[in-house]
Design a protein around this motif. Sequence first.
Motif, PDB file in Angstrom:
ATOM      1  N   ASP A  24       0.819  -1.224   0.000  1.00 28.83           N
ATOM      2  CA  ASP A  24       0.000   0.000   0.000  1.00 28.83           C
ATOM      3  C   ASP A  24       0.849   1.269   0.000  1.00 28.83           C
ATOM      4  N   MET A  25       1.810   1.302  -0.928  1.00 33.81           N
ATOM      5  CA  MET A  25       2.627   2.503  -1.091  1.00 33.81           C
ATOM      6  C   MET A  25       1.800   3.662  -1.646  1.00 33.81           C
ATOM      7  N   HIS A  26       0.880   3.358  -2.535  1.00 33.27           N
ATOM      8  CA  HIS A  26       0.003   4.371  -3.143  1.00 33.27           C
ATOM      9  C   HIS A  26       0.814   5.524  -3.740  1.00 33.27           C
ATOM     10  N   LEU A  27       1.833   5.177  -4.510  1.00 33.22           N
ATOM     11  CA  LEU A  27       2.680   6.199  -5.109  1.00 33.22           C
ATOM     12  C   LEU A  27       1.853   7.099  -6.024  1.00 33.22           C
ATOM     13  N   GLY A  28       2.047   8.397  -5.890  1.00 35.32           N
ATOM     14  CA  GLY A  28       1.254   9.367  -6.639  1.00 35.32           C
ATOM     15  C   GLY A  28       0.042   9.880  -5.884  1.00 35.32           C
ATOM     16  N   LYS A  29      -0.157   9.412  -4.653  1.00 38.78           N
ATOM     17  CA  LYS A  29      -1.340   9.796  -3.890  1.00 38.78           C
ATOM     18  C   LYS A  29      -1.280  11.258  -3.448  1.00 38.78           C
TER      19      LYS A  29
ATOM     20  N   TYR B  13      -2.758  17.812  -1.159  1.00 41.00           N
ATOM     21  CA  TYR B  13      -1.320  17.899  -0.922  1.00 41.00           C
ATOM     22  C   TYR B  13      -0.626  16.760  -1.679  1.00 41.00           C
ATOM     23  N   SER B  14       0.349  17.077  -2.502  1.00 43.85           N
ATOM     24  CA  SER B  14       1.155  16.045  -3.133  1.00 43.85           C
ATOM     25  C   SER B  14       2.099  15.458  -2.088  1.00 43.85           C
ATOM     26  N   LEU B  15       2.159  14.130  -2.025  1.00 45.89           N
ATOM     27  CA  LEU B  15       3.032  13.464  -1.061  1.00 45.89           C
ATOM     28  C   LEU B  15       4.270  12.887  -1.740  1.00 45.89           C
ATOM     29  N   ALA B  16       4.588  13.384  -2.929  1.00 46.80           N
ATOM     30  CA  ALA B  16       5.710  12.824  -3.692  1.00 46.80           C
ATOM     31  C   ALA B  16       7.017  12.887  -2.907  1.00 46.80           C
ATOM     32  N   GLU B  17       7.286  14.034  -2.285  1.00 45.12           N
ATOM     33  CA  GLU B  17       8.527  14.184  -1.518  1.00 45.12           C
ATOM     34  C   GLU B  17       8.544  13.206  -0.343  1.00 45.12           C
TER      35      GLU B  17
ATOM     36  N   ASN C  80      10.598   5.897   9.536  1.00 47.48           N
ATOM     37  CA  ASN C  80      10.550   7.286   9.994  1.00 47.48           C
ATOM     38  C   ASN C  80      10.178   8.201   8.833  1.00 47.48           C
ATOM     39  N   PRO C  81       8.993   8.809   8.882  1.00 45.20           N
ATOM     40  CA  PRO C  81       8.541   9.655   7.768  1.00 45.20           C
ATOM     41  C   PRO C  81       9.279  10.989   7.736  1.00 45.20           C
ATOM     42  N   LEU C  82       9.240  11.638   6.595  1.00 50.46           N
ATOM     43  CA  LEU C  82       9.787  12.983   6.467  1.00 50.46           C
ATOM     44  C   LEU C  82       8.974  13.966   7.302  1.00 50.46           C
ATOM     45  N   ARG C  83       7.659  13.805   7.273  1.00 51.56           N
ATOM     46  CA  ARG C  83       6.741  14.612   8.080  1.00 51.56           C
ATOM     47  C   ARG C  83       5.744  13.669   8.736  1.00 51.56           C
ATOM     48  N   ASP C  84       5.419  13.945   9.978  1.00 49.82           N
ATOM     49  CA  ASP C  84       4.396  13.149  10.646  1.00 49.82           C
ATOM     50  C   ASP C  84       3.020  13.699  10.278  1.00 49.82           C
ATOM     51  N   MET C  85       1.978  12.955  10.613  1.00 54.55           N
ATOM     52  CA  MET C  85       0.602  13.400  10.417  1.00 54.55           C
ATOM     53  C   MET C  85      -0.074  13.374  11.773  1.00 54.55           C
TER      54      MET C  85
END
Length: 380
Positions: free
Chosen positions: A8-13, A18-22, A265-270
């Motif tokens: 469940d990477m969901h690349l392009g989601k 908000y683009s989550l590409a980064e 470890n994500p770049l940004r948390d939610m």
Amino acid sequence: MKVLQTSDMHLGKRVHEYSLAEDQRHILKEIVGAVAAEKPDALLIAGDVYDRAVPSEEAVTMFGNFLGEVNDLGCQIYVIAGNHDSGARLDYCGPLLGRSGIHIAGRFSGKAERIEAEDVYGKLNVWLLPYFKVSEVRAVSGLQIETYADAMAWVLEQSGVDPNERNILVAHQFFTAGKQPELSDSEDQRFEVGGMLDIPAGMLDAFDYVALGHLHIPQSVGRDTIRYCGSPLKYSASEARTSKSLTAVEIRGKGDVDVSTVPLNPLRDMRVVTGTLTEIVDAAPRSGPERQDYIFARLTEVPAGGVDEIYRAYPNTMSVEIVPREGSGIADELEMTVVETESAEELFSRFYAEMKGEELSRYQLELLRECIDLAGRDAE
């Protein structure tokens, strides 16, 4: 044999536009780093590689680079299509990639595809079963199959799994074991009457380990060795309190399996923040990485001057909603507003002004009127 599992990477989601590409590029680097550190024999990717059947060029490039980096580490890769993927597109160049140790099962053929591996304990079968619908099984079998459980039973029978051998299954379906698994708001759930989507986990007894995709919150189903590893990133407010990880699996002799997790470890948390406007703004970090977290703000009051302060305090605010505290009287206030408002246009315009601190533009008003008119015609 040691394997790592993700799904469940969901690349392009995009989440709330908000683009989550980064963020996705970062988490793919995290997975590559885990492969380098853990040195597994294989990486299992249990479906929903992309967020849509026709992925963006950026998403395809991202996944291609990721496969190359993992493959360069000498790790075998096993990939199946999920319900968000196009099996045919995912299968592209499959036979060629298979010679390099990247095994992809995109299109459903009526049975699970077996790939034979070897380790110090002997032969181990890796079964790849892409996502399927009941209608596809019905078409292949010629039988009047109505439920996913019956469809899975037929597929497993056609696959010819020997329960005396060591077997791993990679699948992307909705399995249950006496209770409903924990769900999140970011999943594409299509519930049907009578539990027709549910597949009993008990029919997976022939497999030493089952690597599942489809659910975004990590959890086991029935036994520790049937596991949804969850998505590598948080994609909804309902996942804010969930820690994301890879699942690490050690498979030795028949039935001898250890399961653990490797944190990501994500770049940004939610995060979800709740309180009055003042409480939320005062709690905002003034600097540091937390200031860049994705925020779902839940206000316990109706702010008099709009909510722009929240967006200034938290630059990556995804949504702001009012969640009245019980007994606060806000619900009654909002209800009275609805009663007193003469039209849907006025109601929405007032709500927008209260939330944003500004009036709708002429263009926005035109769009609003078109939507109200269309909704009225649909209701007739």
